[in-house]
Design an enzyme around this catalytic site. Structure first.
Site, mmCIF file in Angstrom:
data_model
loop_
_atom_site.group_PDB
_atom_site.id
_atom_site.type_symbol
_atom_site.label_atom_id
_atom_site.label_comp_id
_atom_site.label_asym_id
_atom_site.label_seq_id
_atom_site.Cartn_x
_atom_site.Cartn_y
_atom_site.Cartn_z
ATOM 1 N N ASP A 295 45.414 69.143 33.421
ATOM 2 C CA ASP A 295 44.645 67.896 33.484
ATOM 3 C C ASP A 295 44.026 67.687 32.109
ATOM 4 O O ASP A 295 44.572 68.170 31.119
ATOM 5 C CB ASP A 295 43.597 67.962 34.600
ATOM 6 C CG ASP A 295 43.270 66.590 35.191
ATOM 7 O OD1 ASP A 295 42.922 65.698 34.402
ATOM 8 O OD2 ASP A 295 43.361 66.414 36.415
ATOM 9 N N HIS A 329 46.308 65.685 30.360
ATOM 10 C CA HIS A 329 46.269 64.237 30.551
ATOM 11 C C HIS A 329 45.602 63.544 29.372
ATOM 12 O O HIS A 329 45.964 62.436 29.009
ATOM 13 C CB HIS A 329 45.533 63.892 31.846
ATOM 14 C CG HIS A 329 46.267 64.331 33.074
ATOM 15 N ND1 HIS A 329 45.768 64.135 34.349
ATOM 16 C CD2 HIS A 329 47.460 64.958 33.239
ATOM 17 C CE1 HIS A 329 46.621 64.624 35.237
ATOM 18 N NE2 HIS A 329 47.651 65.135 34.591
#
Length: 476
Positions: A295, A329
């Site tokens: 993430d 991300h």
């Protein structure tokens, strides 16, 4: 220690004393760096002068002296607790995990304790959820509750550290912890345990102002614990360790002051495996770290929606420098849980490069979150490639423009940022009634950009000496 097995009234009263009778934290005074003017980078020196590492007495408490046995099969939880207790009774020092493989459950740090994971040591955290009970007061995706203890936790402590050249292994994977996220690619689905019901219940409690002592999760609710979470602590250091296989967020200081995360290597690709998420913190330094995550590499936060506004504490004065970001991300992200506001973020001299890294600087929020994001600076960042945008500011994240609290996003600057490959240079989406304001790029070069910029409702976008695919673009 702030634990709960069936939340005791005295524990709750102690918590209320810390937050005030109305249930909201006492408002922090605006810092000297809150109103940025001139060259904001001049503020960094003042921030760094306030950030100092904790110091510990020169005493060592080897966990093997308290019953820990290497090999990775004998539970060392109680031995580590005894070592921490002995260290505390003597006035502090270093609790040493020597070279070897050790198995443990939750570790709760105390003031003046440095948990030192030596070179050659691997501290394996049990995959049995019962090892993280009783539940503790925590924050889960920006909402206060009682849940499983983070793997390493501290509440209202001062001068604490996790240091050393060893490995912290959460042992999460497709068989443990990650399936609770609920999706098949993480080992979930097909009627197995899932966090979805509890996640919705917790967020609903936050929106309805359900008393925090009634937000009790833990066993049977499948909300994964964070790896390292100091909560309402001062003088926090995480240095040198390698962190792998986390159930959820890796390093998550909440409501802390004077935090240093230095020379840490985070390598974990599970769901919500953010690298470092300071939330409602002040004076934070993140430097010389490697993030290779499932993430956001770094995600700066300040609470979710109504509960975040109730607590009302911003994250401010964050310095990020000399870090390397691989998969993730976003390299440096702010949000989406930013309802308490974020200000004064400085990122410099970082390196990012991966086809699996989506964005360089990522700001994500919406009108359900509210809050503000302001005075954000990035300079001297070298990017090989990212899959999406170099700069993304997206006010339509998740719920989008569905709430009554349009966020304020303003004063965002990038200088001397170079990228060799990306889908977009800029992806900026504000609201017509609440545009993104004052975005500046200076002396940046973006090559091999595949698609034109997306720019919607931005007031005060300025480009000076910006080169995109070989063409110089100036927009005064």
């Amino acid at each position: 220690m702030h634990e709960r097995s069936g939340v005791r009234g005295d524990t709750r009263r102690g918590f209320l004393r810390s937050v005030g009778a109305a249930g909201a934290l006492v408002s922090w005074p605006v810092s000297k760096a809150a109103a940025v003017s001139g060259d904001a980078w001049e503020e960094v020196a003042a921030i760094l002068r306030r950030i100092t590492p904790p110091r510990f007495p020169d005493r060592q408490f080897d966990i093997t002296r308290y019953g820990a046995v290497a090999g990775g099969k004998t539970d060392a939880t109680e031995a580590i607790r005894r070592a921490i207790a002995a260290c505390t009774q003597r006035g502090g020092g270093r609790v040493v995990v020597p070279a070897g493989d050790f198995l443990t459950g939750a570790i709760h740090l105390r003031s003046n304790v440095d948990l030192h994971v030596s070179s050659g040591a691997r501290l394996r955290f049990s995959t049995a959820p019962s090892q993280y009970l009783p539940v503790v007061f925590t924050r889960w995706e920006g909402v206060e509750c009682y849940n499983y203890s983070p793997l390493i936790y501290a509440y209202k402590q001062e001068n604490i550290a996790v240091t050393g050249e060893g490995v912290l292994d959460g042992q999460a994977g497709l068989e443990h912890w990650w399936p609770w996220e609920g999706r098949k690619e993480h080992g979930g689905g097909q009627g197995g345990p899932s966090q979805r019901t509890a996640r919705g219940l917790l967020f609903g409690m936050g929106e309805k102002d359900v008393a925090v002592q009634e937000r009790v999760f833990g066993e049977g609710h499948y909300l994964r614990p964070q790896f390292i979470q100091p909560y309402q602590c001062r003088n926090v250091l995480v240095e040198g360790v390698t962190i792998v296989n986390s159930p959820m967020w890796e390093i998550h200081p909440v409501l802390c002051t004077n935090v240093i995360v230095r020379r840490v290597r985070v390598t974990t690709h599970g769901p919500n495996n953010d690298g470092c998420d300071p939330e409602c913190c002040r004076d934070v330094l993140i430097e010389d770290c490697l993030f290779d995550t499932g993430d956001d590499c770094i995600a700066i936060k300040s609470g979710r929606n109504r509960d975040g506004r109730r607590v009302g504490a911003p994250t401010e004065n964050v310095v990020i420098r000399g870090c390397e970001m691989k998969d993730g991300h976003g390299g440096v992200a702010i949000g989406s849980e930013a309802s308490g506001g974020v200000r004064n973020v400085f990122a410099e001299n970082c390196r990012m490069d991966s086809a699996n890294l989506d964005r360089v600087l990522r700001l994500k929020t919406n009108s359900v979150r509210g809050g503000f994001i302001e005075h954000v600076r990035m300079r001297n960042v070298t990017v090989g490639q990212v899959a999406d945008a170099v700069l993304q500011i997206d006010l339509f994240y998740e719920e989008g423009n569905a709430g009554k609290y349009p966020p304020v996003v303003r004063d965002i600057e990038m200088r001397n940022v170079t990228s060799r490959k990306s889908k977009y240079a800029l992806y900026l989406r504000g609201y017509a009634a609440a545009p993104i304001r004052d975005v500046r790029l200076e002396a940046c070069t973006f090559d091999n950009v595949a698609q034109p910029d997306v720019i919607e409702n931005v007031a005060g976008l300025r480009l000076t000496g910006v080169k995109v695919n070989g063409s110089v673009i100036d927009r005064p």
